[in-house]
Design a protein around this motif. Structure first.
Motif, PDB file in Angstrom:
ATOM      1  N   THR A   1      35.052  23.753  47.325  1.00  0.00           N
ATOM      2  CA  THR A   1      33.915  22.987  47.150  1.00  0.00           C
ATOM      3  C   THR A   1      33.203  23.033  45.681  1.00  0.00           C
ATOM      4  O   THR A   1      33.733  23.658  44.793  1.00  0.00           O
ATOM      5  CB  THR A   1      32.708  23.678  48.069  1.00  0.00           C
ATOM      6  OG1 THR A   1      32.659  25.124  47.720  1.00  0.00           O
ATOM      7  CG2 THR A   1      33.411  23.558  49.447  1.00  0.00           C
ATOM      8  N   LYS A   2      32.167  22.374  45.486  1.00  0.00           N
ATOM      9  CA  LYS A   2      31.580  22.432  43.829  1.00  0.00           C
ATOM     10  C   LYS A   2      32.790  21.961  42.982  1.00  0.00           C
ATOM     11  O   LYS A   2      32.851  22.724  41.937  1.00  0.00           O
ATOM     12  CB  LYS A   2      31.168  23.820  43.800  1.00  0.00           C
ATOM     13  CG  LYS A   2      30.163  24.098  44.825  1.00  0.00           C
ATOM     14  CD  LYS A   2      29.396  25.376  44.312  1.00  0.00           C
ATOM     15  CE  LYS A   2      28.384  25.909  45.417  1.00  0.00           C
ATOM     16  NZ  LYS A   2      27.951  27.319  45.029  1.00  0.00           N
TER      17      LYS A   2
ATOM     18  N   HIS B   1      34.209  20.397  39.994  1.00  0.00           N
ATOM     19  CA  HIS B   1      33.850  19.284  38.722  1.00  0.00           C
ATOM     20  C   HIS B   1      34.895  19.026  37.907  1.00  0.00           C
ATOM     21  O   HIS B   1      35.791  19.906  37.709  1.00  0.00           O
ATOM     22  CB  HIS B   1      32.707  20.423  38.119  1.00  0.00           C
ATOM     23  CG  HIS B   1      31.696  20.723  38.838  1.00  0.00           C
ATOM     24  ND1 HIS B   1      30.528  19.774  38.959  1.00  0.00           N
ATOM     25  CD2 HIS B   1      31.247  21.710  39.383  1.00  0.00           C
ATOM     26  CE1 HIS B   1      29.724  20.429  39.779  1.00  0.00           C
ATOM     27  NE2 HIS B   1      29.874  21.642  40.144  1.00  0.00           N
TER      28      HIS B   1
ATOM     29  N   THR C   1      37.152  22.563  37.709  1.00  0.00           N
ATOM     30  CA  THR C   1      36.752  23.915  38.207  1.00  0.00           C
ATOM     31  C   THR C   1      36.291  23.608  39.591  1.00  0.00           C
ATOM     32  O   THR C   1      35.860  22.485  40.230  1.00  0.00           O
ATOM     33  CB  THR C   1      35.537  24.638  37.381  1.00  0.00           C
ATOM     34  OG1 THR C   1      34.452  23.408  37.437  1.00  0.00           O
ATOM     35  CG2 THR C   1      35.956  24.749  35.888  1.00  0.00           C
ATOM     36  N   PHE C   2      36.345  24.665  40.544  1.00  0.00           N
ATOM     37  CA  PHE C   2      36.022  24.534  41.907  1.00  0.00           C
ATOM     38  C   PHE C   2      35.857  26.058  42.385  1.00  0.00           C
ATOM     39  O   PHE C   2      36.185  26.739  41.781  1.00  0.00           O
ATOM     40  CB  PHE C   2      36.994  23.713  42.588  1.00  0.00           C
ATOM     41  CG  PHE C   2      38.430  24.397  42.573  1.00  0.00           C
ATOM     42  CD1 PHE C   2      38.646  25.528  43.682  1.00  0.00           C
ATOM     43  CD2 PHE C   2      39.508  24.014  41.689  1.00  0.00           C
ATOM     44  CE1 PHE C   2      40.043  25.976  43.410  1.00  0.00           C
ATOM     45  CE2 PHE C   2      40.339  24.700  41.749  1.00  0.00           C
ATOM     46  CZ  PHE C   2      40.867  25.635  42.453  1.00  0.00           C
ATOM     47  N   SER C   3      35.390  25.907  43.534  1.00  0.00           N
ATOM     48  CA  SER C   3      34.842  27.112  44.400  1.00  0.00           C
ATOM     49  C   SER C   3      35.754  27.070  45.773  1.00  0.00           C
ATOM     50  O   SER C   3      35.801  25.966  46.143  1.00  0.00           O
ATOM     51  CB  SER C   3      33.448  27.413  44.470  1.00  0.00           C
ATOM     52  OG  SER C   3      32.748  27.754  43.587  1.00  0.00           O
TER      53      SER C   3
END
Length: 44
Positions: A8-9, A11, A23-25
């Protein structure tokens, strides 16, 4: 992707020098409603 442990998240950034940064979570655990409990994310 429909998996509960998905990233999620997310970018994606293109830098001035032509390189790219992603980048990611990602959760280490998620709630599985079929099992009724939290499970380890097998995608990590």
């Amino acid at each position: 992707m429909s998996h509960l442990g998905r990233a999620t998240k997310v970018h994606f950034k293109k830098l001035l020098n032509g390189t790219h940064v992603v980048t990611f979570s990602m959760p280490t655990k998620y709630f599985d409603s079929e099992k009724g409990k939290y499970v380890q994310n097998e995608l990590i």
